[in-house]
Design a protein around this motif. Structure first.
Motif, short mmCIF file in Angstrom:
data_model
loop_
_atom_site.label_atom_id
_atom_site.label_comp_id
_atom_site.label_asym_id
_atom_site.label_seq_id
_atom_site.Cartn_x
_atom_site.Cartn_y
_atom_site.Cartn_z
N CYS A 83 0.84 -1.20 0.00
CA CYS A 83 0.00 0.00 0.00
C CYS A 83 0.88 1.25 0.00
O CYS A 83 1.66 1.46 0.93
CB CYS A 83 -0.89 0.01 1.24
N HIS B 137 1.11 5.29 0.08
CA HIS B 137 0.35 6.49 0.41
C HIS B 137 0.65 7.64 -0.54
O HIS B 137 1.62 7.63 -1.30
CB HIS B 137 0.63 6.92 1.86
N TRP C 152 -5.20 1.15 6.97
CA TRP C 152 -5.19 0.63 5.60
C TRP C 152 -4.77 -0.83 5.58
O TRP C 152 -5.42 -1.66 4.92
CB TRP C 152 -4.24 1.50 4.76
N HIS D 210 -7.10 10.04 1.05
CA HIS D 210 -6.65 8.67 1.34
C HIS D 210 -7.83 7.73 1.63
O HIS D 210 -7.94 6.67 1.01
CB HIS D 210 -5.66 8.68 2.50
N GLN D 211 -8.69 8.12 2.53
CA GLN D 211 -9.82 7.24 2.85
C GLN D 211 -10.76 7.11 1.65
O GLN D 211 -11.23 6.01 1.35
CB GLN D 211 -10.55 7.76 4.08
N TRP E 27 -9.11 4.59 -0.77
CA TRP E 27 -9.05 3.14 -0.55
C TRP E 27 -10.42 2.51 -0.32
O TRP E 27 -10.55 1.30 -0.22
CB TRP E 27 -8.10 2.79 0.59
#
Length: 423
Positions: free
Chosen positions: A102, A104, A114, A313-314, A317
């Motif tokens: 993963c 970022h 995550w 970010h949220q 994903w």
């Protein structure tokens, strides 16, 4: 006799160590499409880096591993690691696991939540910090103030480090370290006994999506890739055009040659899903579609573009199609639908799709003259039939249009963007 026995033992140990080294290396086999200008030592990156556990007791574990040299010293990279067994408290689950790396984006770090998300889905997962820092435990990791700089951390990830150091040696620039550390993390997770090294994927968000586009072209050992937002052709259209405007022609050429994904996407060989929104402020649709098209036609590639997908970010994903796609290629899960090119037929558009389950579909278009990532989009539902989808044709003055299909779990797959105004 004693000396002879010692020599035999030493010889056997040397042979075993050499054999182990060869097995662990499992070298990256670069594509013929990988440019000669790529700056990384692929044999070195194929080896698992040295690492030290920071926390082995928590459901989400943490570690540091050794990265490339920066400013005269080896660097340390912080990462979170989780497995189904660690987060669910059942070590028997940790066998033959698929794994995901993963990556970022800007302003991000290693995110505990995550890797936990992926572990609960049945994966081993690793997420590393690419700014020479680590998050402060117990504080909100999405706030940049809640980071601690590592004493031996690598370059920071500000725009100065991404663009402003183009005249320096390649190993003193952020993109070099970021790509290397993502591949080191891959080599490390592949070396863990609970991981099936032949079932690994990579996903990244924003700058992490940009890095995923590069890493997928450089590291042939991945079996699936999902870049979110990030793409190539940043010098042609992106939120960073002002940085390129300040460069000399030579500097711009060097940056594009070394660090733009357009150089590496033609080397992608694994299935890849591009996820983005229509109005992304950083990675606009014209550069995004060029990036998608740069992947060879014989590679399994799919698009997932949604209207005004938020950037973060949220938000990056959360889309279910990311996990759906990884499951398809790493766990033999149900495939995402494959759609054809929409065809205009009078006052209708017809779209063919394969036998995968589709629960709803829509057509999206825009008629305004705004910049490509500032359009006002309109949407109309389409009719799903057994082997095709029908929708009203977009207005004749539509500048861009495309179609989407959705599965029962909410996964969205889109057609390629149709640019009708080429002025």
């Amino acid at each position: 006799m004693l000396l002879l026995n010692r020599l035999v033992v030493v010889s056997i140990l040397s042979l075993l160590l050499a054999t182990a080294s060869t097995v662990l290396a499992d070298p990256i086999k670069p594509s013929a499409n990988l440019p000669q200008s790529q700056p990384w030592d692929l044999a070195k990156l194929s080896q698992p880096p040295g690492f030290t556990w920071v926390d082995t007791d928590s459901p989400v574990r943490s570690l540091t591993f050794t990265g490339e040299t920066f400013e005269g010293h080896p660097t340390s990279v912080f990462a979170y690691y989780a497995t189904p067994g660690s987060v669910l408290g059942d070590e028997s689950l940790d066998k033959d696991l698929p794994a995901v790396v993963c990556i970022h984006g800007g302003g991000g770090t290693a995110f505990r939540e995550w890797v936990e998300l992926w572990a609960k889905r049945g994966y081993a997962a690793i997420a590393m910090d690419l700014a020479g820092s680590r998050p402060v435990e117990g504080e909100n990791p999405h706030k940049q103030d809640n980071r601690t700089r590592l004493p031996d951390g690598g370059p920071f990830h500000g725009d100065e480090h991404k663009f402003g150091r183009i005249d320096e040696e390649v190993n003193q620039q952020w993109p070099y370290h970021a790509v290397a550390n993502a591949i080191f993390a891959h080599s490390l997770i592949r070396s863990f006994p609970e991981v099936n090294k032949d079932r690994t994927g990579v996903t990244g968000i924003s700058w992490g999506g940009y890095l995923t586009c590069i890493v997928a072209g450089v590291d042939s050992r991945f079996r699936a890739a999902v870049p979110v937002y990030g793409c190539g052709y940043l010098n042609e259209n992106s939120t960073w055009l002002s940085h390129f405007a300040r460069m000399t022609p030579e500097q711009k050429e060097r940056w594009v040659t070394l660090w733009d994904p357009q150089q590496y996407l033609p080397a992608v060989s694994m299935p890849i899903l591009f996820v983005n929104g229509t109005n992304d402020f950083a990675y606009p649709l014209d550069s995004y579609m060029k990036s998608y098209q740069a992947v060879p036609a014989d590679v399994h590639k799919q698009l997932s573009i949604t209207v005004k997908m938020p950037h973060g970010h949220q938000a990056g994903w959360n889309p279910p199609q990311i996990g759906h796609f990884m499951d398809q290629w790493l766990k033999r899960g149900e495939p995402l639908p494959i759609v054809g090119q929409p065809k205009l037929d009078g006052d209708q558009v017809k779209l063919t799709y394969d036998t995968a389950s589709v629960t709803q579909a829509a057509i999206h278009w825009t008629v305004d003259d705004n910049p490509v990532n500032k359009h006002d989009w309109k949407t109309t539902a389409a009719t799903v039939q057994v082997d095709s989808i029908l929708a009203p044709a977009p207005p004749k003055d539509a500048k861009l249009w495309f179609m989407t299909v959705q599965t029962e779990d909410g996964s969205v797959v889109s057609t390629e963007m149709v640019f009708t105004d080429q002025s």
